[in-house]
Design an enzyme around this catalytic site. Structure first.
Site, mmCIF file in Angstrom:
data_model
loop_
_atom_site.group_PDB
_atom_site.id
_atom_site.type_symbol
_atom_site.label_atom_id
_atom_site.label_comp_id
_atom_site.label_asym_id
_atom_site.label_seq_id
_atom_site.Cartn_x
_atom_site.Cartn_y
_atom_site.Cartn_z
ATOM 1 N N LYS A 104 17.894 -5.347 -40.783
ATOM 2 C CA LYS A 104 18.427 -4.698 -41.981
ATOM 3 C C LYS A 104 18.685 -5.794 -43.001
ATOM 4 C CE LYS A 104 19.609 -0.389 -43.034
ATOM 5 N NZ LYS A 104 19.011 0.836 -42.496
ATOM 6 N N GLY A 214 25.148 18.980 -47.456
ATOM 7 C CA GLY A 214 24.203 18.042 -48.072
ATOM 8 C C GLY A 214 22.882 18.760 -48.290
ATOM 9 N N GLY A 216 20.092 17.242 -49.922
ATOM 10 C CA GLY A 216 19.185 16.238 -50.470
ATOM 11 C C GLY A 216 17.918 16.166 -49.643
ATOM 12 N N GLY A 219 19.051 17.136 -45.739
ATOM 13 C CA GLY A 219 19.646 18.469 -45.600
ATOM 14 C C GLY A 219 18.784 19.548 -46.217
HETATM 15 P P1 NAD Z 1 20.252 12.334 -50.487
HETATM 16 O O1 NAD Z 1 20.895 11.431 -51.467
HETATM 17 O O2 NAD Z 1 18.857 12.789 -50.723
HETATM 18 O O3 NAD Z 1 21.140 13.655 -50.289
HETATM 19 C C1 NAD Z 1 22.491 13.604 -50.007
HETATM 20 C C2 NAD Z 1 23.088 14.983 -50.240
HETATM 21 O O4 NAD Z 1 24.469 14.945 -49.884
HETATM 22 C C3 NAD Z 1 23.045 15.454 -51.684
HETATM 23 O O5 NAD Z 1 22.867 16.854 -51.722
HETATM 24 C C4 NAD Z 1 24.423 15.074 -52.219
HETATM 25 O O6 NAD Z 1 24.820 15.858 -53.329
HETATM 26 C C5 NAD Z 1 25.269 15.356 -50.995
HETATM 27 N N1 NAD Z 1 26.510 14.606 -50.968
HETATM 28 C C6 NAD Z 1 26.726 13.327 -51.348
HETATM 29 N N2 NAD Z 1 28.018 12.998 -51.170
HETATM 30 C C7 NAD Z 1 28.622 14.085 -50.645
HETATM 31 C C8 NAD Z 1 29.928 14.371 -50.233
HETATM 32 N N3 NAD Z 1 30.893 13.458 -50.341
HETATM 33 N N4 NAD Z 1 30.181 15.605 -49.717
HETATM 34 C C9 NAD Z 1 29.204 16.521 -49.610
HETATM 35 N N5 NAD Z 1 27.947 16.310 -49.989
HETATM 36 C C10 NAD Z 1 27.666 15.115 -50.505
HETATM 37 O O7 NAD Z 1 20.393 11.574 -49.080
HETATM 38 P P2 NAD Z 1 19.540 11.815 -47.772
HETATM 39 O O8 NAD Z 1 18.399 10.873 -47.770
HETATM 40 O O9 NAD Z 1 19.305 13.265 -47.592
HETATM 41 O O10 NAD Z 1 20.555 11.265 -46.656
HETATM 42 C C11 NAD Z 1 21.592 12.075 -46.139
HETATM 43 C C12 NAD Z 1 22.146 11.426 -44.882
HETATM 44 O O11 NAD Z 1 21.089 11.260 -43.926
HETATM 45 C C13 NAD Z 1 22.758 10.042 -45.069
HETATM 46 O O12 NAD Z 1 23.798 9.894 -44.144
HETATM 47 C C14 NAD Z 1 21.620 9.117 -44.668
HETATM 48 O O13 NAD Z 1 22.099 7.844 -44.241
HETATM 49 C C15 NAD Z 1 21.036 9.910 -43.516
HETATM 50 N N6 NAD Z 1 19.650 9.544 -43.198
HETATM 51 C C16 NAD Z 1 18.678 9.664 -44.131
HETATM 52 C C17 NAD Z 1 17.365 9.331 -43.793
HETATM 53 C C18 NAD Z 1 16.261 9.520 -44.774
HETATM 54 O O14 NAD Z 1 15.107 9.368 -44.380
HETATM 55 N N7 NAD Z 1 16.520 9.875 -46.012
HETATM 56 C C19 NAD Z 1 17.083 8.846 -42.496
HETATM 57 C C20 NAD Z 1 18.106 8.745 -41.569
HETATM 58 C C21 NAD Z 1 19.384 9.106 -41.937
#
Ligand code: NAD
Length: 411
Positions: A104, A214, A216, A219
Site C-alpha cells: 500500500k 452507501g 456508490g 453499494g
Molecule cells: P463511493 O465513494 O463510490 O461510495 C460511497 C457511498 O457511501 C456514497 O453513496 C456516499 O454518499 C456514501 N457515504 C459516504 N459517507 C457516508 C456516511 N458517513 N454515511 C453513509 N453513507 C456515506 O465508495 P465505494 O468505492 O463504493 O466504497 C465504499 C466502501 O467499500 C468503502 O469502505 C471502500 O473502502 C470499500 N471498498 C471499495 C472497493 C472498490 O472497489 N471501490 C473495494 C473494496 C472495498
C-alpha cells in the site's frame, strides 16, 4: 480500545494466528513489514512555489508473489494506516487465492486542492521516485484520492522511464491503456456472488428483505444486481440520508434519479430515514457499503438484521462484532465480501502480462469462480475451527502465507 489502525490489524493477526495454530515466527514476521519506504517529492506548483510532499510505500510480505494494491492521496494519511492496509492486503490476496503479497502507499496531499496539471505532475513524480517498482515486484493501484486517470499517468511515466511497454506494472488503469473491463463493477459483483452463497446458507430466498448503506461504486452496484435478481431492497442511503419503502425500491429507476439529482434523497414513493435508521431496520440482510465503524458499541444492540455482509472496509468495530455474534447475527467479513476488486486487479495484471484482453463475460465467470471459492474455504474453516467467519478468513489466509514463508525457508 486503540484507534491506531496498525495496532487493530496486529490484534486481529495475533488472535487469528493463535486460533489457527499458526507458527509464532510467521506471525512475528508478518507483524513487521518487509520494507517501509518514505520519500519526499518536491514539486513546483502552478503558482511557481515549490511544495514538498511526503510519500510512502509499504511492502508487508511478498511470500505469495509481487506486492500489489492501492495508492492513497489523502491529507491525513499516516504511515501506520499504510502499514495496516499493507498487512490487510496480504491477507485479502491470500483469501482471494491471488498469487500476490500486500502493499500500500500514498502521498500526504489533498488532491482536491491541486489543479489538474499539479495532479498529473504529482502522480508522475510518485512513480518516478518510487524506489522499487515493476510488474514482478510492486504494482501500485488506485485507492482514495486516485483514479483511473492518475493510474494512466503513472503507467505512462513508468513506461517512459523504462523505455518499453509494461501494462502489468500499474493497476486500475483505463481499458484504453490495457486495463481490464469490469474493474468498476468488480467489487459490487463480488459482493453479489458472495450474497448468493450466504443467502443459501442462511436459508434466505428471493423473498428476503435487504438494506444497503452507501449507494456508490460498491453499494449501488450491489443493490442493482440484487434488484435485477428479484430481491426486495427496502432501504438504501448515501451521505445525505436514507430512503425506505416496505414494498421494495425500484433500483433501476433510482439509478436514473441519482444521475439527475446526485443523491438518493427524496426519491419519489419512498420515506426519508436517517443513515442510522437504515442500519437498525428489521430486515433479513444488511449491507454496509459506505465507510468504516458505522456499527459500533452505540448501535450494536439495535441491529435487527439476521445477516450482515461487510461490503465496506471495517464497517463493524471489534467491540460491536462481539455483541452481534452473541446475538447470533451472522457476519460475512470484508476480506471475503469485498475481495472482488482485488481479484479483478489480478485479472488486469494477467491480461497485461499476456497481452490478451478479456471480455466482460470472461471477467464475470472467473470472478464468480474465485468469489465462491473464497467464501466456501472460509465457511469450511469456520465450521472446522468453530470461530467467527472473520477469524476463519484470516486463518485460511495465514495458512497459505505461512506455507509459502516456510517452504521458502524464511522462518
Ligand atoms: P463511493 O465513494 O463510490 O461510495 C460511497 C457511498 O457511501 C456514497 O453513496 C456516499 O454518499 C456514501 N457515504 C459516504 N459517507 C457516508 C456516511 N458517513 N454515511 C453513509 N453513507 C456515506 O465508495 P465505494 O468505492 O463504493 O466504497 C465504499 C466502501 O467499500 C468503502 O469502505 C471502500 O473502502 C470499500 N471498498 C471499495 C472497493 C472498490 O472497489 N471501490 C473495494 C473494496 C472495498
Amino acid at each position: 480500545m486503540s484507534r491506531n489502525p496498525f495496532e487493530t490489524a496486529l490484534n486481529t493477526l495475533h488472535s487469528a494466528g493463535e486460533a489457527g495454530g499458526i507458527d509464532l515466527k510467521v506471525i512475528e514476521l508478518l507483524s513487521k513489514p518487509k520494507r517501509i519506504m518514505e520519500f519526499t517529492i518536491p514539486m513546483r506548483m502552478d503558482n511557481g512555489e515549490v511544495e514538498i510532499f511526503t510519500a510512502y510505500r509499504v511492502h508487508c510480505n511478498d511470500a505469495l508473489g509481487p506486492v500489489k494494491d492501492g495508492t492513497r492521496f489523502m491529507p491525513n494519511l499516516t504511515l501506520d494506516e499504510v502499514k495496516a492496509l499493507a498487512l490487510w492486503m496480504t491477507i485479502k490476496h491470500a483469501v482471494g487465492g491471488i498469487p500476490a503479497g500486500g502493499g500500500k502507499g500514498g502521498i500526504i496531499v489533498d488532491p482536491n486542492k491541486l489543479s489538474n496539471w499539479e495532479l498529473e505532475r504529482l502522480s508522475r513524480a510518485f512513480m518516478r521516485k518510487l524506489p522499487i517498482k515493476g510488474a514482478w515486484v510492486d504494482v501500485p493501484g488506485a485507492d482514495i484520492g486516485t483514479s483511473t486517470q492518475t493510474q494512466a499517468w503513472m503507467l505512462d511515466e513508468y513506461e517512459e522511464i523504462m523505455g518499453f511497454h509494461s501494462p502489468a506494472a500499474v493497476n486500475d488503469k483505463p481499458a484504453a491503456v490495457n486495463g481490464t473491463v469490469g474493474s468498476w463493477e468488480a467489487t459490487g459483483l463480488g459482493v453479489f456472488y458472495v450474497a448468493m452463497e450466504a443467502f443459501k446458507d442462511a436459508g434466505l430466498d428471493v423473498g428476503c428483505t435487504v438494506a444497503v448503506q452507501g449507494f456508490g461504486q460498491v453499494g449501488g452496484t450491489t443493490a442493482r444486481l440484487l434488484f435485477d435478481k428479484g430481491f426486495k431492497v427496502v432501504a438504501v442511503s448515501d451521505i445525505n440520508g436514507g430512503i425506505y419503502s416496505k414494498d421494495g425500491i425500484n433500483i433501476a429507476k433510482l439509478e436514473e434519479y441519482v444521475i439527475e439529482t446526485g443523491s438518493v434523497a427524496k426519491f419519489p414513493g419512498t420515506k426519508a430515514i436517517s443513515n442510522e435508521e437504515v442500519l437498525e431496520l428489521k430486515v433479513d440482510v444488511l449491507i454496509p457499503a459506505a465507510v468504516q465503524s458505522v456499527i459500533n458499541e452505540e448501535n450494536a444492540d439495535k441491529i435487527a438484521a439476521k445477516l450482515i455482509l461487510e461490503a465496506a472496509n471495517g464497517p463493524i468495530t471489534t467491540a460491536a462484532e462481539t455483541v452481534l455474534l452473541n446475538r447470533n447475527i451472522q457476519i460475512v467479513p470484508d476480506v471475503v465480501t469485498n475481495v472482488g476488486g482485488a481479484i479483478v486487479c489480478h485479472f488486469e495484471r494477467i491480461q497485461g502480462l499476456t497481452d490478451d484482453y478479456w471480455d466482460m463475460d470472461k471477467v464475470k465467470e472467473k470472478l464468480k469462480e474465485r468469489m465462491m471459492k473464497a467464501y466456501q474455504e472460509t465457511k469450511a474453516v469456520t465450521d472446522e475451527k468453530g470461530t467467527s467467519m472473520r477469524v476463519a478468513a484470516w486463518i485460511n489466509a495465514l495458512q497459505k502465507v505461512s506455507a509459502a514463508i516456510k517452504i521458502r525457508g524464511w522462518v
